[in-house]
Design a protein around this motif. Structure first.
Motif, PDB file in Angstrom:
ATOM      1  N   ALA A  28       0.814  -1.218   0.000  1.00 25.96           N
ATOM      2  CA  ALA A  28       0.000   0.000   0.000  1.00 25.96           C
ATOM      3  C   ALA A  28       0.842   1.259   0.000  1.00 25.96           C
ATOM      4  N   ILE A  29       1.960   1.250   0.721  1.00 22.00           N
ATOM      5  CA  ILE A  29       2.764   2.467   0.874  1.00 22.00           C
ATOM      6  C   ILE A  29       3.959   2.503  -0.066  1.00 22.00           C
ATOM      7  N   CYS A  32       2.704  -0.427  -4.618  1.00 23.59           N
ATOM      8  CA  CYS A  32       1.628  -0.202  -5.580  1.00 23.59           C
ATOM      9  C   CYS A  32       2.155   0.738  -6.675  1.00 23.59           C
ATOM     10  N   PRO A  33       1.856   0.497  -7.942  1.00 22.21           N
ATOM     11  CA  PRO A  33       2.458   1.304  -9.019  1.00 22.21           C
ATOM     12  C   PRO A  33       2.362   2.809  -8.812  1.00 22.21           C
ATOM     13  N   TRP A  34       1.237   3.305  -8.327  1.00 20.52           N
ATOM     14  CA  TRP A  34       1.111   4.758  -8.175  1.00 20.52           C
ATOM     15  C   TRP A  34       1.984   5.274  -7.038  1.00 20.52           C
ATOM     16  N   THR A  35       2.192   4.450  -5.989  1.00 25.25           N
ATOM     17  CA  THR A  35       3.059   4.894  -4.881  1.00 25.25           C
ATOM     18  C   THR A  35       4.518   4.890  -5.308  1.00 25.25           C
ATOM     19  N   ASN A  87       0.866  11.141   3.298  1.00 32.17           N
ATOM     20  CA  ASN A  87       0.034  11.473   2.143  1.00 32.17           C
ATOM     21  C   ASN A  87      -0.268  10.247   1.285  1.00 32.17           C
ATOM     22  N   VAL A  88       0.696   9.341   1.155  1.00 30.88           N
ATOM     23  CA  VAL A  88       0.437   8.106   0.412  1.00 30.88           C
ATOM     24  C   VAL A  88      -0.647   7.290   1.105  1.00 30.88           C
ATOM     25  N   TRP A  89      -0.536   7.145   2.429  1.00 32.02           N
ATOM     26  CA  TRP A  89      -1.538   6.372   3.165  1.00 32.02           C
ATOM     27  C   TRP A  89      -2.913   7.044   3.110  1.00 32.02           C
ATOM     28  N   LYS A  90      -2.921   8.354   3.217  1.00 32.72           N
ATOM     29  CA  LYS A  90      -4.177   9.104   3.175  1.00 32.72           C
ATOM     30  C   LYS A  90      -4.881   8.921   1.831  1.00 32.72           C
ATOM     31  N   LYS A  91      -4.127   9.017   0.737  1.00 29.02           N
ATOM     32  CA  LYS A  91      -4.724   8.860  -0.593  1.00 29.02           C
ATOM     33  C   LYS A  91      -5.132   7.413  -0.842  1.00 29.02           C
TER      34      LYS A  91
END
Length: 305
Positions: A28-29, A32-35, A87-91
């Motif tokens: 998750a953090i 993941c490709p977007w992170t 911010n990564v976790w929040k999104k």
């Protein structure tokens, strides 16, 4: 999601964003490709390698130790690291519970804005002391360079949400004669990049005008310290190398940090330029704030720039 799936609260533990891997805290953090795009696009420019990644806490400890080994502003860099994780976790949570697809470039922009707010917060802690210093009538202002040198004062003005910064430069000789001034806007995603671009602008001016001995002064200590130490700071690494390459073209090229009170003229030019408050012909008809700064420098006002 992984923990909920293990307790059979939800049917599966696949990441709902990429739908290609199990949703662990590491995925998750970090994975993941977007992170991954966020981590690479951050000031650290980290590429996350899944091989050997056993747990998030061990990875985080390794990252903190890496920052400690090369940072010129440890407190700020650790704050940026925390900001990225948050911010990564929040999104990630927003994507799950509000069905809002995360945009890595928007997250990077938010992180850069948070960094600016952090820096402003740190500076405001000493605001009262700085105000006292500014009220000292006989404080030391701008000082001329040694004979045979040209001093180029540089500064950048940057505003969150504006893709452009404004760079102000003023070049003066040992007799305090103003040889050149300039103001131009360039793309700069962060304030540190803007300040480093200003230092490079000073070096480019000196080289293009054929000056052999120059002294560049900036009030951005982080950028000057990075230049002096030669440390590989991700977001300004290439700019620092550009400045060092330009340095080789002079007989002498110095880069020095100075307090803001000694850099008022270039600071004001950059500020006014960012706000589009420099009228046509300003070089021959100086705005009053710049006139005042020149007077406070103790060097009078030249007939024109």
């Amino acid at each position: 999601m992984h923990n909920l799936a293990s307790r059979r609260v939800v049917p599966g533990g696949i990441c709902p964003i990429c739908q290609t891997a199990e949703e662990t805290i590491e995925h998750a953090i970090l994975l993941c490709p977007w992170t991954r795009a966020v981590w690479f696009g951050s000031k650290f420019q980290w590429t996350i390698n899944p091989n050997g990644l056993t747990s998030f806490d061990r990875w985080l400890l390794k990252g903190v130790n890496l920052i400690k080994s090369c940072s010129t502003d440890l407190e700020t860099d650790l704050a940026v690291l925390s900001c990225i994780v948050w911010n990564v976790w929040k999104k990630h949570c927003k994507a799950i519970y509000q069905s809002v697809n995360p945009n890595p470039w928007m997250v990077i922009f938010i992180i850069n804005s948070n960094q600016l707010e952090w820096n402003q917060s740190l500076h405001s802690n000493n605001q009262e002391l700085r105000e006292e210093i500014r009220t000292i009538p006989d404080r030391e202002g701008w000082t001329p360079p040694p004979e045979g040198f040209i001093k180029i004062n540089v500064d950048a003005s940057w505003l969150s949400g504006n893709p452009f910064c404004s760079i102000g430069c003023v070049a003066r000789d040992s007799n305090a004669n103003v040889l050149l001034s300039s103001c131009r806007k360039v793309l700069a995603p962060t304030p540190l990049i803007a300040e480093t671009l200003a230092i490079r602008e000073g070096a480019l001016i000196g080289h293009n005008l054929g000056w052999n001995n120059i002294s560049i002064e900036s009030d951005c200590k982080v950028a000057v310290d990075a230049y002096d130490a030669g440390k590989q700071m991700g977001e300004i690494r290439v700019l620092i190398q550009d400045i060092k390459d330009l340095q080789q073209r002079f007989q002498s090229c110095r880069v020095k940090w100075i307090a803001r009170c000694k850099n008022q003229v270039s600071h004001l030019i950059a500020q006014l330029g960012l706000k589009n408050l420099l009228p046509p012909g300003w070089l021959w008809n100086l705005p009053k704030p710049i006139q005042k700064a020149l007077i406070e420098d103790g060097r009078g006002i030249p007939p024109r720039f």
